[in-house]
Write a protein that holds these residues in place. Structure first.
Motif, PDB file in Angstrom:
ATOM      1  N   ASP A   1       7.847  -0.891   6.837  1.00 47.05           N
ATOM      2  CA  ASP A   1       6.949   0.140   6.644  1.00 47.05           C
ATOM      3  C   ASP A   1       7.506   1.405   6.837  1.00 47.05           C
ATOM      4  O   ASP A   1       8.356   1.563   7.703  1.00 47.05           O
ATOM      5  CB  ASP A   1       5.680  -0.085   7.448  1.00 47.05           C
ATOM      6  CG  ASP A   1       4.823  -1.195   7.222  1.00 47.05           C
ATOM      7  OD1 ASP A   1       4.920  -1.743   5.986  1.00 47.05           O
ATOM      8  OD2 ASP A   1       4.116  -1.517   7.993  1.00 47.05           O
TER       9      ASP A   1
ATOM     10  N   ASN B   1       4.149  -1.029   3.590  1.00 47.15           N
ATOM     11  CA  ASN B   1       3.123   0.043   3.755  1.00 47.15           C
ATOM     12  C   ASN B   1       3.845   1.261   3.780  1.00 47.15           C
ATOM     13  O   ASN B   1       4.613   1.495   4.573  1.00 47.15           O
ATOM     14  CB  ASN B   1       2.105   0.015   4.716  1.00 47.15           C
ATOM     15  CG  ASN B   1       1.460  -1.476   4.591  1.00 47.15           C
ATOM     16  OD1 ASN B   1       0.631  -1.474   3.561  1.00 47.15           O
ATOM     17  ND2 ASN B   1       1.541  -2.237   5.602  1.00 47.15           N
TER      18      ASN B   1
ATOM     19  N   THR C   1       0.759  -1.159   0.063  1.00 44.85           N
ATOM     20  CA  THR C   1      -0.018  -0.112   0.058  1.00 44.85           C
ATOM     21  C   THR C   1       0.718   1.398   0.041  1.00 44.85           C
ATOM     22  O   THR C   1       1.878   1.279   0.800  1.00 44.85           O
ATOM     23  CB  THR C   1      -0.923  -0.061   1.204  1.00 44.85           C
ATOM     24  OG1 THR C   1      -1.628  -1.039   1.277  1.00 44.85           O
ATOM     25  CG2 THR C   1      -1.679   1.202   1.361  1.00 44.85           C
TER      26      THR C   1
END
Length: 184
Positions: A166, A150, A132
């Motif tokens: 992340d 992410n 994402t």
């Protein structure tokens, strides 16, 4: 009830990439991006139509040729998305890209992964993890996003970075492995 290889792929468990359905779907995507990559730069509407058959979009976007992906249908891009030359998205799992995202040349997004254990790897099984990317993100040239990462909102990733973990909101991050340099 038997679970399909495609469902296994999207669940992030070991699946057989040589499955007949998956091979056909990859071939469909390859034919589309081949067509896209061989259009003239002036054929803007034709390019857009091809990409809309390949990926899911929520608004205005622009992708420079060449562009490559595995399936296309696992890619969702938000409003005002731009990908520069030679973008590669291995979308064996979901890739969700927010609004106002800019990808510099040679950005590579990999959801595909292989077992570390050689015996498992030689079995031909693969697995995947989704990626994402938030809103208002700029990813510098030659950056690689590894499976499962992410990236938050309002982030700048420096050129040549390898993102293995992340990245939170509102930061500049860079390097190999990618680390936070400072807050924005």
């Amino acid at each position: 009830m038997t679970i399909s290889e495609k469902d296994k792929m999207l669940e992030g468990v070991f699946y057989d990439a040589g499955d007949e359905e998956l091979v056909k779907e990859r071939e469909y995507a390859r034919n589309l991006f081949f067509e896209f990559n061989h259009t003239k730069p002036s054929e803007k509407e034709k390019r857009k139509e091809i990409l809309q058959r390949l990926i899911r979009t929520k608004g205005s976007f622009h992708i420079e040729a060449p562009f490559y992906c595995d399936y296309g249908y696992n890619i969702e891009v938000g409003e005002n998305f731009y990908a520069n030359f030679n973008c590669i998205i291995l979308d064996v799992n979901k890739v969700k890209i927010g609004d106002n995202v800019l990808l510099a040349p040679n950005v590579q997004i990999y959801t595909a992964a292989h077992p570390i254990d050689p015996t498992e790897r030689l079995s031909g099984k693969e697995f995947s993890k989704p990626i994402t990317i938030g809103d208002n993100v700029w990813i510098g040239g030659g950056t690689i996003l590894c499976p499962g990462v992410n990236i938050g909102n309002n982030v700048t990733i420096g050129a040549g970075s390898v993102v293995t973990k992340d990245i939170p909101n509102n930061v500049v991050a860079l390097g190999n492995p990618c680390r936070i340099l400072r807050e924005i």
